[in-house]
Design an enzyme around this catalytic site. Structure first.
Site, PDB file in Angstrom:
ATOM      1  CB  SER A 151      -2.469  16.844   0.734  1.00 20.65           C
ATOM      2  OG  SER A 151      -2.014  16.897   2.101  1.00 20.65           O
TER       3      SER A 151
ATOM      4  CG  ASP B 180       4.981  13.898   2.293  1.00 16.66           C
ATOM      5  OD1 ASP B 180       5.127  14.526   3.492  1.00 16.66           O
ATOM      6  OD2 ASP B 180       4.235  13.775   1.573  1.00 16.66           O
TER       7      ASP B 180
ATOM      8  CG  HIS C 252       2.492  16.898   1.397  1.00 24.96           C
ATOM      9  ND1 HIS C 252       2.422  15.510   1.488  1.00 24.96           N
ATOM     10  CD2 HIS C 252       1.609  17.680   1.560  1.00 24.96           C
ATOM     11  CE1 HIS C 252       1.112  15.334   1.817  1.00 24.96           C
ATOM     12  NE2 HIS C 252       0.430  16.630   2.191  1.00 24.96           N
TER      13      HIS C 252
END
Length: 507
Positions: free
Chosen positions: A185, A416, A442
């Site tokens: 991320s 995602d 994710h």
């Protein structure tokens, strides 16, 4: 009080000998309202064995890496796990903690890879988050040292500090283990940027769902939600949005009570809560928990808003443990570290990367009221005048999706919405892989399915296509294997070679 003040400075800062700064200069230098990383330990019914270790360690870190006259430091928390380490010369895997409190080293697929390669695992906490806060009062003035640039320099200093710690442990000097950096991320972006800015300090990086592109109007986020939902679920979500918008427009604020969100006086804050709640199902690999009841309700002619409210209350708030209060802009003004994780990430958004998840002009899933003005007004209301995300400069500094680094592998899940801020075009030096399955979201490559919380060992068996996940994982391991070997060939470490590649277990 500002961080530049000398008299009465916060007690969390300590003036200590600058043992680490020369090292840096000599070399040239699992919950947030819009980001929503997986919840921390204890949430979502985390299973025993989810962490390899939660034993805390501490080091002194420089507050401002870019001021040679500011000698203040703060305490930074980190974790280490050495059970898999092929001591003393095995590689070191540095896993970057991102925009949340760092509570340990997770037992996910990174742990599996560490065991394969005989690697030590270390994980430093991001400055300001968790227990690594330099200040007791997180005013806008005191947040000016919170940036990706400062965080990258923290990592460089930590890397040198920990290498010296290993050398002291094994009674040696001047030895450099082979380091590899990992992140997911925002920390996936940090992982890529670390390799870009400090290539001499790592053999390579994995950017899992690494969002390297700062985006001012991130309309692709909402478009991906619609695509991931599929026609029936998308239509149901859009109808929910229209119905809620209509009720708010008519002054019927009772709809907020249905979602347990009466405290959100600002309609935009409430609508952002609903948009986030829907996005999470696809972001973290749980599409059915949202879409199945909505599609069924639409077919049966039952109240769609009530069906969506059940999902928000039962799953998003109940199971996922999202905080309704965190969407309140007045709550975001809280400057106490223990209550400020949401404020911290919003500051990074408002000052550096934006990622403003605005409604597209056509065919939007979220309310059209979630626009650029909403975000800019939030930034101004929470942080005051002068805090603005200069995304052009951020992308100029790092390169965005045109990042010109080497030996960085990118991996993204097909469902995602954040993948549109990652590097999806592959090249020899910067390979990029898309894991395609209906619940691949994710950080699937590291977390498995669903992605929140991560599964022990990053178990891929619950992914709708485990083969797709395992194929990309093998490609990632191959890159790590090759790049560690190249470090070895260049004399980065003194480990004895076994054949032409690192000795690793079967995939």
């Amino acid at each position: 009080m500002g961080a530049g003040t000398t008299a009465g400075a916060t007690s969390r800062l300590a003036v200590v000998p600058l043992l680490l700064l020369p090292l840096l200069l000599a070399r040239g230098a699992e919950a947030v309202s819009l980001w929503r990383p997986p919840p921390e330990a204890g949430l979502l019914g985390s299973a025993p064995g989810r962490f390899l270790t939660q034993e805390e360690h501490w080091m002194s870190q420089t507050l401002d890496h870019f001021s040679p006259t500011d000698h203040r430091q703060f305490k930074q928390r980190y974790y280490e796990f050495l059970d898999y380490h092929r001591a003393p010369n095995g590689p070191v895997f540095l896993n970057i903690c991102g925009e949340a409190s760092c509570t340990g080293i997770s037992n996910n697929y990174l742990a599996v890879m560490a065991k394969k390669f005989g690697a030590a695992l270390v994980s430093p906490e991001h400055r300001y988050y968790g227990k690594s806060s330099p200040f007791e009062d997180l005013t806008t003035e005191n947040l000016r040292f919170l940036s990706s640039k400062q965080a990258l320099s923290d990592l460089a200093v930590f890397r040198q500090y920990y290498q010296e710690t290993l050398n002291a442990k094994y009674n040696r000097s001047g030895v450099d283990n082979s380091w590899f950096v990992f992140g997911g991320s925002y920390s996936g972006a940090l992982s890529a940027w670390f390799r870009l800015k400090f290539p001499h300090l790592t053999c390579g990086s994995l950017a899992s769902s690494g969002v390297v592109l700062a985006v001012y109007n991130f309309t692709d986020f909402d478009k991906q939600i619609g695509e991931s939902a599929g026609p029936e679920c998308k239509e149901a979500l859009q109808e929910v949005t229209r119905l809620v918008d209509g009720q708010l427009q008519s002054g019927h604020n009772s709809v907020k009570e249905l979602f347990g969100a009466k405290l959100l006086e600002n309609d935009g804050d409430f609508l952002y809560l609903l948009a986030d709640a829907a996005a999470i199902a696809f972001q973290y690999g749980n599409p059915d928990v949202l879409c199945s009841p909505l599609v069924e309700a639409k077919k049966n002619g039952t109240d769609l808003v009530e069906a969506f409210a059940h999902y928000v209350n039962d799953y998003y708030v109940g199971t996922f443990r999202a905080s309704v209060a965190s969407y309140d802009q007045n709550y975001l003004k809280n400057t106490t570290p223990a209550e400020s994780s949401y404020r911290l990430w919003w500051y990074q958004v408002c000052s550096e990367v934006a990622y403003f998840q605005v409604a597209p002009k056509n065919d939007s899933v979220r309310s059209a009221k979630i626009d650029t003005r909403y975000h800019l007004d939030l930034c101004k209301n929470v942080f005051g005048e002068g805090v603005y995300p200069d995304v052009s400069m951020t992308n100029l500094y790092y390169g965005g999706t045109r990042i010109a680094g080497s030996k960085i592998v990118f991996a993204n899940g097909s469902q995602d919405p954040w993948r549109h801020a990652s590097k999806q075009k592959s090249s020899e030096e910067l390979p990029s892989y898309l894991i395609e399955c209906s619940n691949c979201g994710h950080c699937t490559d590291i977390s498995g399915c669903p992605q929140a919380p991560s599964n022990i060992g990053g178990d891929s068996s619950k992914c709708s296509s485990p083969e797709a996940v395992n194929k990309v994982r093998k490609q990632i391991v191959d890159h790590i294997d090759l790049w560690l070997s190249e470090c070895q060939d260049q004399g980065r470490d003194t480990v004895t070679k076994q054949g032409s590649r690192w000795s690793i277990a079967t995939y």
